[in-house]
Write an enzyme that holds these catalytic residues in place. Sequence first.
Site, mmCIF file in Angstrom:
data_model
loop_
_atom_site.group_PDB
_atom_site.id
_atom_site.type_symbol
_atom_site.label_atom_id
_atom_site.label_comp_id
_atom_site.label_asym_id
_atom_site.label_seq_id
_atom_site.Cartn_x
_atom_site.Cartn_y
_atom_site.Cartn_z
ATOM 1 N N GLU A 186 40.165 41.724 65.133
ATOM 2 C CA GLU A 186 41.179 42.044 64.133
ATOM 3 C C GLU A 186 42.388 42.590 64.883
ATOM 4 O O GLU A 186 42.255 43.196 65.947
ATOM 5 C CB GLU A 186 40.671 43.125 63.170
ATOM 6 C CG GLU A 186 39.302 42.868 62.564
ATOM 7 C CD GLU A 186 39.353 42.172 61.223
ATOM 8 O OE1 GLU A 186 40.332 41.440 60.982
ATOM 9 O OE2 GLU A 186 38.413 42.349 60.442
ATOM 10 N N GLU A 219 33.257 41.676 62.210
ATOM 11 C CA GLU A 219 33.482 43.066 62.600
ATOM 12 C C GLU A 219 32.319 43.846 62.017
ATOM 13 O O GLU A 219 32.297 44.135 60.827
ATOM 14 C CB GLU A 219 34.842 43.544 62.076
ATOM 15 C CG GLU A 219 35.388 44.763 62.806
ATOM 16 C CD GLU A 219 34.768 46.048 62.300
ATOM 17 O OE1 GLU A 219 33.808 46.538 62.954
ATOM 18 O OE2 GLU A 219 35.208 46.550 61.273
ATOM 19 N N CYS A 271 32.714 52.329 61.142
ATOM 20 C CA CYS A 271 31.844 51.513 62.000
ATOM 21 C C CYS A 271 31.981 51.856 63.477
ATOM 22 O O CYS A 271 31.023 51.725 64.244
ATOM 23 C CB CYS A 271 32.147 50.036 61.781
ATOM 24 S SG CYS A 271 33.888 49.607 61.993
ATOM 25 N N LYS A 311 42.892 41.582 57.370
ATOM 26 C CA LYS A 311 42.412 40.201 57.398
ATOM 27 C C LYS A 311 43.459 39.222 56.865
ATOM 28 O O LYS A 311 43.669 38.144 57.433
ATOM 29 C CB LYS A 311 41.116 40.089 56.589
ATOM 30 C CG LYS A 311 39.948 40.865 57.177
ATOM 31 C CD LYS A 311 38.673 40.649 56.380
ATOM 32 C CE LYS A 311 37.544 41.540 56.886
ATOM 33 N NZ LYS A 311 37.203 41.320 58.299
#
Length: 487
Positions: free
Chosen positions: A461, A249, A283, A161
Amino acid sequence: MKAQPKASHFIGGAFVEDKAGKPPPVIYPATDEEIASLYSATPGIIEAAYAAALKAQGEWAALKPVERGRILRRTAEILREKNRKLSKLETLDTGKALQETLVADAASAADALEFFGGIISGFNGEFVELGGSFAYTRREALGICVGIGAWNYPIQIAAWKSAPALAMGNAFIFKPSENTPLSALALAEAYKEAGLPDGLFNVVQGYGDVGAALVNHRLTAKVSLTGSVPTGRRIMAQAGEQLKHVTMELGGKSPLIVFDDADLESAIGGAMLGNFYSTGQVCSNGTRVFVHKNIRERFIERLVERTRKIRIGDPFDEATQMGPLISAAQRDKVLSYIKKGKAEGATLACGGGVPKLQGFDKGFFIEPTVFADVTDTMTIAREEIFGPVMSVLEFSDEDEVIARANDSEFGLAAGVFTADLSRGHHVIGQIKAGTCWINAYNLTPVEVPFGGYKQSGIGRENGIAALAHYSQIKTVYVEMGKVDSPY
């Protein structure tokens, strides 16, 4: 075993403490031992972070991009020099096996810093010829950006990030998960050592109320979250009230499709990576494994054989392949899903329990688990579990499996294993997911964008696309002749 940092927060280039905040304990998941005690950010700490960021951002944005990039690349070098130390810290913080953290955490953070530090000088606007006159665009920084991290890849997320944000000339305020607060502070120290001006990367600790304060702060231009879908909805609603930029995200329940012509061992390896790496706390995991009926029995037999050989135990033993889950609450949640899977009629092929490990009886361990005979309507095939639980579903033909794979509110990732690359491309082209693999799974090089469709997120990202999400476009029209006006 302690890992107490100098202070809870890092603001304006220095460690800062305010013991008035609520103290979130930092627990080593393998033993349930408290390894550090930090304090949640108070309003004063939060305002100090914004003051430092505001003071530093303008001069930073005015630097040549190549100069900003040089500092990011130096930070990458520092992370690589300290990789083993940082990996051990990440293992303490998350419980992930050192075998993993040595290659997937600070190393990936360094990759992101090196990538964005290298490409930023070539990320420019456009020139448009307009028949004598012309126009051009400028990519400009947003201002102060906020990152809110998750507990599965703390330092990686902080760098994924902050690297594009800083490369674009923004200042950054990062709030790690209260479960894993330590490595973001180590990243802040690396930035400082590399020469990043004070105030450009700030770390504030805390629970959800601190995150909400950052999202709602009047100086926040953008929010980037890695987290669950419910958290994403809430934060996006808050940011939307003030029309702030967002990158979300979020979670997934991704399909991994194995056709009958696939290399069986590779497909099984991909399915295991997509379910058991980081103890299933990823994830993008392909937790719905669709296997063609012609190879289903062979697939499950070999999958179970390989799964039972996974080494669970001491995360600091480099032979260990799987550590504990992040917390007792997460372990209990995963066990409840396993119980529900059995109750709804799925066949427990292996795992499903808590292993007995000498010296780690208080740890949050769970066996890697495989369910067979899973149907699309079962809870374990619909909801994100975030643990090492694989659901194997049978399919018969291509159109059928595409429709079933897409029958989900999520759309983060997908994978296809087949010897027929034409079919692989065709199937992936029909799948509604943002990050896809053919004959691989869960590989995330920083050079390419990462993100999802549908409820799995907004924005991206990594890759050049990430720079667009941390910048705004200014259009400039230049008239080379006289103004043609009817007045």
